[in-house]
Design a protein around this motif. Structure first.
Motif, PDB file in Angstrom:
ATOM      1  N   UNK A 161      27.299  33.607  40.467  1.00 32.51           N
ATOM      2  CA  UNK A 161      26.200  33.499  41.429  1.00 32.51           C
ATOM      3  C   UNK A 161      25.080  34.470  41.063  1.00 32.51           C
ATOM      4  N   UNK A 162      25.441  35.683  40.652  1.00 30.32           N
ATOM      5  CA  UNK A 162      24.433  36.655  40.243  1.00 30.32           C
ATOM      6  C   UNK A 162      23.636  36.139  39.047  1.00 30.32           C
ATOM      7  N   UNK A 163      24.308  35.518  38.094  1.00 32.50           N
ATOM      8  CA  UNK A 163      23.618  34.943  36.932  1.00 32.50           C
ATOM      9  C   UNK A 163      22.649  33.841  37.375  1.00 32.50           C
ATOM     10  N   UNK A 184      34.067  44.567  40.810  1.00 34.06           N
ATOM     11  CA  UNK A 184      34.514  44.807  39.435  1.00 34.06           C
ATOM     12  C   UNK A 184      34.731  46.290  39.136  1.00 34.06           C
ATOM     13  N   UNK A 185      34.446  47.179  40.085  1.00 28.74           N
ATOM     14  CA  UNK A 185      34.382  48.601  39.764  1.00 28.74           C
ATOM     15  C   UNK A 185      35.707  49.184  39.299  1.00 28.74           C
ATOM     16  N   UNK A 186      36.841  48.602  39.697  1.00 32.96           N
ATOM     17  CA  UNK A 186      38.123  49.139  39.253  1.00 32.96           C
ATOM     18  C   UNK A 186      38.326  48.973  37.754  1.00 32.96           C
ATOM     19  N   UNK A 187      37.575  48.070  37.135  1.00 35.39           N
ATOM     20  CA  UNK A 187      37.698  47.856  35.691  1.00 35.39           C
ATOM     21  C   UNK A 187      36.604  48.565  34.900  1.00 35.39           C
ATOM     22  N   UNK A 188      35.657  49.183  35.597  1.00 33.48           N
ATOM     23  CA  UNK A 188      34.530  49.837  34.929  1.00 33.48           C
ATOM     24  C   UNK A 188      34.840  51.310  34.682  1.00 33.48           C
ATOM     25  N   UNK A 241      41.590  29.300  41.633  1.00 35.42           N
ATOM     26  CA  UNK A 241      41.510  28.947  40.215  1.00 35.42           C
ATOM     27  C   UNK A 241      40.494  29.819  39.472  1.00 35.42           C
ATOM     28  N   UNK A 242      39.370  30.025  40.107  1.00 35.00           N
ATOM     29  CA  UNK A 242      38.251  30.671  39.426  1.00 35.00           C
ATOM     30  C   UNK A 242      38.216  32.173  39.653  1.00 35.00           C
ATOM     31  N   UNK A 243      38.618  32.619  40.839  1.00 36.45           N
ATOM     32  CA  UNK A 243      38.591  34.040  41.158  1.00 36.45           C
ATOM     33  C   UNK A 243      37.303  34.425  41.855  1.00 36.45           C
ATOM     34  N   UNK A 244      37.419  35.191  42.932  1.00 38.67           N
ATOM     35  CA  UNK A 244      36.229  35.570  43.694  1.00 38.67           C
ATOM     36  C   UNK A 244      35.276  36.407  42.858  1.00 38.67           C
ATOM     37  N   UNK A 245      35.815  37.293  42.036  1.00 36.73           N
ATOM     38  CA  UNK A 245      34.950  38.141  41.210  1.00 36.73           C
ATOM     39  C   UNK A 245      34.099  37.308  40.261  1.00 36.73           C
ATOM     40  N   UNK A 280      23.459  41.099  45.612  1.00 34.38           N
ATOM     41  CA  UNK A 280      24.553  40.482  44.858  1.00 34.38           C
ATOM     42  C   UNK A 280      24.941  41.335  43.655  1.00 34.38           C
ATOM     43  N   UNK A 281      23.989  42.075  43.085  1.00 31.71           N
ATOM     44  CA  UNK A 281      24.329  42.990  41.999  1.00 31.71           C
ATOM     45  C   UNK A 281      25.248  44.099  42.500  1.00 31.71           C
ATOM     46  N   UNK A 282      24.924  44.681  43.665  1.00 36.60           N
ATOM     47  CA  UNK A 282      25.781  45.720  44.248  1.00 36.60           C
ATOM     48  C   UNK A 282      27.154  45.151  44.576  1.00 36.60           C
ATOM     49  N   UNK A 283      27.187  43.961  45.193  1.00 40.07           N
ATOM     50  CA  UNK A 283      28.460  43.340  45.550  1.00 40.07           C
ATOM     51  C   UNK A 283      29.305  43.061  44.309  1.00 40.07           C
ATOM     52  N   UNK A 284      28.661  42.598  43.237  1.00 39.66           N
ATOM     53  CA  UNK A 284      29.398  42.309  42.000  1.00 39.66           C
ATOM     54  C   UNK A 284      29.981  43.580  41.399  1.00 39.66           C
TER      55      UNK A 284
END
Length: 294
Positions: A28-30, A158-162, A18-22, A150-154
């Motif tokens: 979690x990072x926030x 998300x990198x495919x959209x950056x 429902x929420x999405x892993x990303x 967690x910043x690196x993991x995030x």
């Protein structure tokens, strides 16, 4: 009842579906960031030993679970948000481990973050029961390590959209954070005369911005630019960010003109490195990779 009819029943979708892993990772990072800043607020206001030095209880309400005063509230809300950050860390690690689509690098980072979480909790307890500068520093830097992982993991998920412009924006934000970090410091070049709790909170927020900006810029540049000098420049900038963050904290804890001078010099070098990175990301040829969501 046939197996066919059983198979066609609607099934409950998991929270991750429902929420999405990303989004779970980003949330979690926030929460980790909020926990760090609330911890700084508790330290800056002298609230770390509030709650009558109880842990994990406080000093009011049923079973002494609630705060009885404003200082106790700072300590209590720090623990409260940290609890949800811990749930997010554990949930992210379990999801990354179970989902085959998650990059193994991401899994390694968030699982290691989960392993460090009980260590961080134990250090948090020790800041209440044995309050010493060494324990306080370990508590802070462990939190920074978890934040960085967690910043690196995030960024990885998300990198495919950056886009290439994201790297430029991250470097620009980092460049703004450098003078803010120095201006809010208690050094002679700082613009503040009172290193108040609000000033401390803002300076440490600038520290998180510096760390996040170099992580985003480095990863996006590796993916979007075919520019080896830029990679070396950002690697050196990452070292400078860590040095500025460390010395910025040391200038608060130890008065030393030589240490202050080194801190300011490295901050200037970091600002120059960010400017050079901005120039290269604006002029480098971006790789022809489509930006799409996975």
């Amino acid at each position: 009842m046939s197996s066919t009819s059983h198979a066609t029943r609607p099934r409950f979708r998991s929270l991750i579906d429902r929420f999405g892993f990303r989004h779970l990772l980003g949330t979690t990072l926030v929460l980790v960031s909020a926990t760090i800043l609330l911890g700084i607020a508790a330290k800056a206001t002298g609230s770390g030993l509030a709650c009558e030095a109880n842990w994990p209880q406080c000093d009011a309400g049923p079973y002494n679970l609630l705060p009885a005063s404003l200082p106790s509230f700072y300590e209590w809300i720090h623990r409260f948000v940290a609890m949800f950050a811990g749930f997010g860390i554990i949930g992210s690690a379990i999801a990354a481990w179970r989902l085959p689509s998650v990059d193994r690098r991401v899994t390694a980072l968030v699982v290691l973050g989960m392993v460090l979480t009980p260590v961080q909790v134990a250090l948090g307890r020790e800041t209440v029961t044995q309050y010493t500068l060494d324990i306080l520093s370990l508590h802070f830097w462990t939190a920074i390590l978890i934040f960085s992982m967690f910043a690196v993991a995030t960024v990885l998920v998300w990198e495919s959209t950056l886009t290439a412009g994201t790297a430029t924006g991250a470097l620009g934000l980092g460049l703004l954070a450098v003078p803010a970090h120095v201006a809010l410091s208690p050094t002679d070049l700082g613009l503040v005369t009172d290193y108040s709790p609000t000033v401390q909170l803002l300076q440490y927020a600038a520290t998180l911005v510096l760390l996040a900006s170099i992580i985003v810029a480095t990863r996006v540049s590796q993916r979007r630019f075919d520019d080896r000098p830029l990679r070396w420049l950002l690697s050196g900038s990452a070292v400078l960010v860590l040095a500025v963050a460390y010395l910025g904290r040391r200038t608060v804890m130890t008065y030393s003109p030589a240490l202050d001078s080194l801190y300011v010099a490295l901050a200037v070098a970091l600002a120059i490195a960010f400017c050079a990175g901005l120039y290269r990301t604006r002029t480098a040829t971006a790789r022809s990779q489509p930006s799409f969501s996975t």
